[in-house]
Design a protein around this motif. Structure first.
Motif, short mmCIF file in Angstrom:
data_model
loop_
_atom_site.label_atom_id
_atom_site.label_comp_id
_atom_site.label_asym_id
_atom_site.label_seq_id
_atom_site.Cartn_x
_atom_site.Cartn_y
_atom_site.Cartn_z
N PHE A 321 0.84 -1.20 0.00
CA PHE A 321 0.00 0.00 0.00
C PHE A 321 0.88 1.25 0.00
O PHE A 321 0.64 2.20 0.74
N ARG A 339 -1.48 -4.31 -7.10
CA ARG A 339 -0.57 -4.01 -5.99
C ARG A 339 -0.21 -5.28 -5.22
O ARG A 339 0.22 -5.22 -4.08
N THR A 349 5.23 -0.35 -5.63
CA THR A 349 3.98 -1.01 -5.99
C THR A 349 4.29 -1.95 -7.14
O THR A 349 5.06 -1.60 -8.04
N ASP A 461 -3.30 1.59 3.78
CA ASP A 461 -3.74 2.42 2.67
C ASP A 461 -3.63 3.88 3.09
O ASP A 461 -4.18 4.29 4.10
#
Length: 534
Positions: A321, A339, A349, A461
Motif C-alpha cells: 500500500f 498491488r 507497488t 492504505d
C-alpha cells in the motif's frame, strides 16, 4: 394533426454575425386534404412572419423564420417552433448563437530553410481555460474571441527532432516524447514570458551506465536549448537488480519530476541482466520515478528521492500500500488488484500481468460480488466495484492470485473491516505486511540451514483513517503450505523483527496476521517467499 404531416428539419441553428439571420422550415402533407397549421414560437430570438400556415393536399409549404439576436449577450439562445393541427403537434428546434467579439488569426509555419512547414500545436487562453489543438500545414487561419492567447507549435523537419521536452504555463502544459533518435537536433524559437517553464531531457547509455540529463529554464524558452553535463557533476546511484525466476533481463524506465511537471518514463535500450547492476548518473536536485519490468512483472516507485543505492526485485514480493488501493464514496466501494506483487523495498507497488485469481467481497459472511484477476496492469488494475447498503456492517475482502515463477507464485490476503456510508471518498482500512529479509544472495536465496533476520513493517492504505497496529503474528512453512509453525516477533522501532530458520533446501513461505485498534485486520499468505540454496 394527422400523421401525414412531417417537417424536413428537426434542428435549425444560426450564428448571425449581424445579430439576425433567417432559416426555412418545410412542412410536408401526404394526405388527400389540405391542413392548416397553428404556429407558435418559443424563445426570445425567434420571430414568425405568420401565425397560421396552410399545407396543400399531397404538397408542401415553407415557413421563413427570423433568428434575431439584436441586443442579446454572447452565447447560445435556444428556441422552439410548434405547429399544431387536429390536437397534434410537430416541434422544431431553432437556436441562435451570438459570437463574442472575435477576430481572424492567421498562423504561417515556416521551416528553418524558409519553406512552408507542417506540424501540430495548441493555442490556449489561461484566463478562460480554453484550448484548441492545431493541425498545421503551411498557413492556418482560425477565429478567436477577444482575449490573451498563447500559441505553442511543434514543426517537424528532416534532420530535426524533439528529444524529450515539456513546456508549462500556469495550469497548461504539454510534453513531447520522441522515439529513439540519437544524433538528431532540434531548434527553439526563444521567447521571454513570466510563468513559462521549459524542461528538456536526454538519455544516454553505455554498458552498465545510464545518463539522465535534465535542463530546466524558467521565464520562457531559451535562445540556446543546448545542455552539456559533466559526469562528475551528476548524482550517482548504483542500482542492483535481483534475479527472481525465468526472466534473464530487466527493462528499466526512469522519469524525472521538475518544476515543469513529471517527465515521461524513458527506458534503457539494452536490458539489464538478472542479476545485475546499473549505475545511474542523473542531474542533481530532482526527484525520480522508476519502473522495472522483468518479463510480465512490473514494479514502480512513485516519485522517489535520489539515493546512492537502490535494490530491485528483492524478496519478499507481495501486497503493498505504497499508493492508495481501495476506498468508499457514499455507498460505492472499489479496490484495485494492481498491488499484489511489489518487491520488498519500501515505497514500491508491483503487478504481474501473468497473475490469475479472484477478488471476493463478502458482507456479514455473504458474498456481495466477485471480480477476476487476469492481465492486470497499472493502467487496468483489475478493479472490484460494489454498491453497498448504507448501514454499518462487517466486510471481508479476499484477494487470491497465482503467477508463474519461482518466488511468490501464490499470494493471498484476507482483509476484514467495518464500513458504512461515507459523505466523501475515504480509503478502506486495509493493510499489507511487508518483509525485508536480510542476507539473501543476488538470486534471493538464503544459505541452507542458516537463520534469516526478517525486518517487518505494516503498510496501511494512505487514504484510510490512521489507526495503530495492535498485534502481529507470524508463521513459517518449509513444505509449501502443508505445515506451519509459529515464529516469534519482537518490536523494533516502528516495526518488528523475526528470526526464521531455513531448511537444508527448498523455500520458506510466510503467513502473517495483523490487526489494528479499529477492528480491521489481515491474514496474508505468501508461498515461497524466498529460496534456500547455494
Amino acid at each position: 394533426m394527422a400523421e401525414p404531416v412531417s417537417v424536413s428539419a428537426a434542428h435549425l441553428w444560426g450564428a448571425p454575425g449581424d445579430r439576425a439571420t433567417t432559416r426555412t422550415v418545410t412542412y410536408h402533407n401526404t394526405a388527400d386534404t389540405p391542413i392548416t397549421l397553428d404556429l407558435k414560437a418559443e424563445g426570445e430570438v425567434l420571430k414568425l412572419p405568420v401565425d397560421r400556415l396552410e399545407v396543400p393536399a399531397r404538397g408542401q409549404a415553407q415557413l421563413t423564420l427570423t433568428l434575431d439576436a439584436t441586443g442579446k449577450a454572447p452565447g447560445d439562445h435556444p428556441g422552439v417552433v410548434t405547429a399544431t393541427a387536429g390536437g397534434q403537434s410537430v416541434r422544431t428546434l431553432a437556436n441562435a448563437w451570438v459570437e463574442p467579439e472575435s477576430y481572424d488569426v492567421s498562423v504561417k509555419a515556416v521551416g528553418s530553410d524558409g519553406a512552408p512547414a507542417s506540424g501540430f500545436g495548441m493555442i490556449y487562453n489561461l484566463a478562460t481555460g480554453e484550448e484548441r489543438w492545431l493541425d498545421i500545414e503551411g498557413d492556418l487561419t482560425m477565429r478567436l474571441a477577444k482575449g490573451e492567447w498563447n500559441l505553442f507549435v511543434n514543426l517537424g523537419e528532416p534532420g530535426l527532432d524533439t528529444l524529450e521536452q515539456r513546456v508549462s504555463n500556469g495550469a497548461w502544459s504539454i510534453a513531447l516524447v520522441p522515439f529513439q533518435s540519437p544524433g538528431t537536433r532540434y531548434q527553439v524559437l526563444p521567447v521571454r514570458q513570466a510563468g513559462l517553464s521549459y524542461m528538456s531531457r536526454s538519455v544516454w547509455s553505455r554498458p552498465g551506465h545510464r545518463y539522465d540529463l535534465v535542463d530546466r529554464r524558467e521565464g520562457g524558452l531559451p535562445e540556446d536549448p543546448g545542455h552539456a553535463g559533466r559526469v562528475k557533476e551528476l548524482a550517482r546511484t548504483t542500482a542492483t537488480y535481483q534475479a527472481t525466476g525465468a526472466a534473464r533481463n530487466a527493462e528499466v524506465l526512469v522519469g524525472a519530476q521538475a518544476a515543469a511537471g513529471a517527465s515521461a518514463l524513458a527506458f534503457v535500450p539494452v536490458g539489464v541482466p538478472l542479476p545485475g547492476t546499473l549505475t545511474h548518473h542523473r542531474t542533481p536536485g530532482l526527484r525520480w520515478t522508476s519502473l522495472v519490468r522483468s518479463g510480465t512483472w512490473e514494479i514502480t516507485s512513485e516519485v522517489a528521492p535520489q539515493a546512492p543505492r537502490e535494490v530491485w526485485n528483492a524478496a519478499v514480493a507481495g501486497p503493498s500500500f505504497a499508493t492508495p488501493g481501495g476506498g468508499r464514496t457514499g455507498d460505492e466501494l472499489f479496490f484495485s488488484a494492481a498491488r499484489l506483487f511489489a518487491d520488498g523495498e519500501a515505497g514500491r507497488t508491483g503487478v504481474d500481468r501473468a497473475a490469475t485469481g479472484e477478488l471476493v467481497l463478502a458482507r456479514e459472511g455473504t458474498v456481495v460480488t466477485r471480480a477476476p484477476i487476469a492481465e492486470c496492469t497499472f493502467e487496468d488494475g483489475c478493479t472490484l466495484v460494489a454498491t453497498l447498503p448504507p448501514e454499518p456492517a462487517a466486510y471481508t475482502l479476499t484477494a487470491t492470485a497465482k503467477r508463474p515463477g519461482a518466488l511468490s507464485p501464490a499470494v493471498e490476503s484476507v482483509w476484514s473491516f467495518r464500513s458504512q456510508h461515507t459523505a466523501k471518498m475515504q480509503g478502506l482500512p486495509l493493510m499489507a505486511v511487508r518483509f525485508a529479509p536480510a542476507g539473501l544472495d543476488a538470486a534471493n536465496r538464503a544459505r541452507p540451514g542458516s537463520v534469516t533476520r526478517v525486518p517487518i513493517r505494516v503498510e496501511r492504505d494512505p487514504d484510510a483513517p490512521e489507526s495503530a497496529v495492535r498485534e502481529l503474528a507470524l508463521e513459517a512453512s518449509t513444505d509449501d503450505d502443508v505445515t506451519w509453525r509459529a515464529v516469534p516477533v519482537v518490536r523494533t522501532g516502528g516495526g518488528w523483527t523475526a528470526l526464521v530458520t531455513n531448511p537444508r533446501a527448498g523455500h520458506v513461505s510466510l503467513r502473517a496476521t495483523a490487526g489494528d485498534r479499529s477492528v480491521a485486520g489481515v491474514v496474508q499468505t505468501i508461498i515461497r517467499a524466498w529460496a534456500v540454496g547455494s
